[in-house]
Design a protein around this motif. Structure first.
Motif, PDB file in Angstrom:
ATOM      1  N   GLY A  51       0.835  -1.193   0.000  1.00 23.39           N
ATOM      2  CA  GLY A  51       0.000   0.000   0.000  1.00 23.39           C
ATOM      3  C   GLY A  51       0.871   1.244   0.000  1.00 23.39           C
ATOM      4  N   SER A  59      -7.495  -1.243   8.013  1.00 22.20           N
ATOM      5  CA  SER A  59      -6.328  -1.888   7.430  1.00 22.20           C
ATOM      6  C   SER A  59      -5.389  -2.344   8.528  1.00 22.20           C
ATOM      7  CB  SER A  59      -5.571  -0.916   6.517  1.00 22.20           C
ATOM      8  OG  SER A  59      -6.378  -0.583   5.423  1.00 22.20           O
ATOM      9  N   ASP A 142      -4.745  -8.584  -2.064  1.00 25.89           N
ATOM     10  CA  ASP A 142      -5.279  -7.220  -1.998  1.00 25.89           C
ATOM     11  C   ASP A 142      -4.664  -6.439  -0.841  1.00 25.89           C
ATOM     12  OD1 ASP A 142      -6.688  -8.230   0.230  1.00 25.89           O
ATOM     13  OD2 ASP A 142      -8.454  -7.051  -0.242  1.00 25.89           O
ATOM     14  N   CYS A 143      -4.988  -5.148  -0.781  1.00 24.85           N
ATOM     15  CA  CYS A 143      -4.365  -4.236   0.178  1.00 24.85           C
ATOM     16  C   CYS A 143      -4.640  -4.595   1.635  1.00 24.85           C
ATOM     17  CB  CYS A 143      -4.822  -2.806  -0.097  1.00 24.85           C
ATOM     18  SG  CYS A 143      -6.625  -2.615  -0.049  1.00 24.85           S
ATOM     19  N   ASP A 144      -5.758  -5.250   1.923  1.00 24.58           N
ATOM     20  CA  ASP A 144      -6.085  -5.629   3.299  1.00 24.58           C
ATOM     21  C   ASP A 144      -5.710  -7.067   3.619  1.00 24.58           C
ATOM     22  OD1 ASP A 144      -7.188  -3.155   4.050  1.00 24.58           O
ATOM     23  OD2 ASP A 144      -9.061  -3.655   3.034  1.00 24.58           O
TER      24      ASP A 144
END
Length: 193
Positions: A51, A59, A142-144
């Motif tokens: 990120g 997050s 993914d970002c999370d």
């Protein structure tokens, strides 16, 4: 796990090191230099972007396991996370299934797509019965860290248990669901008990 290991260099990305070819690739340009060759370590070469460093209330920073592999946030999905499966060349979405930590580890270890079957409540190697295996070419997180994309080489031409290439062979129309794709195989023949 030996093979490729990820080392944290900056918050934004991680460096990769391939023991097979003794090559280091920086996180900004992370991609396999030998994508057409079979490598039992290829699933360890995950391109993982952390990120942009901006904090978010939902997050979490992903921690690394001892072997250097990213840890997914399985607790967010009560132990199960969605795994979107795409054809690695065309990027066509073939299916959506769920993984738990066991399925994740088996996928990384074998290079073949494993999932958790919610209906059978057990580990599921995609293609174990039909022979239509999915070989991992790349995994995106993914970002999370709570959803993955498996980009795969689909053997046998069909990902769906109905015999269709993709599980998404119907579209919504004024009449309801309209089938726009023909099956690749007859499931009655393939799944004989």
């Amino acid at each position: 796990m030996s093979g490729c290991r990820a080392e944290r260099k900056e918050f934004k990305s991680m460096d990769l090191f391939c023991e097979k070819y003794n090559e280091k690739v920086d996180g900004e340009n992370a991609r396999c230099n030998h994508p057409k060759e079979y490598c039992k370590f290829r699933t360890a070469c995950i391109i993982y972007f952390m990120g942009d460093g901006m904090d978010s209330s939902d997050s979490e920073v992903v921690t690394d396991k001892e072997d250097g592999m990213p840890t997914l946030q399985f607790d967010k999905g009560n132990g199960l996370l969605p795994a979107i499966v795409q054809d690695h060349e065309t990027k066509e979405v073939l299916m959506l299934a769920y993984i738990n930590d066991l399925a994740w580890q088996e996928t990384l270890k074998t290079g073949k797509a494993h999932f958790w079957s919610r209906s059978r409540n057990k580990l599921w190697l995609k293609g174990e019965t039909s022979g239509h295996l999915q070989f991992i070419k790349k995994i995106l997180v993914d970002c999370d860290a709570d959803t993955v994309i498996y980009q795969v080489e689909q053997l046998g031409g069909a990902a769906c248990h109905t015999g269709h290439r993709s599980c998404f062979f119907r579209q919504v129309s004024e009449e309801g669901f309209e089938i726009f794709d023909e099956p690749v195989f007859d499931p009655g023949e393939v799944y004989k008990k």
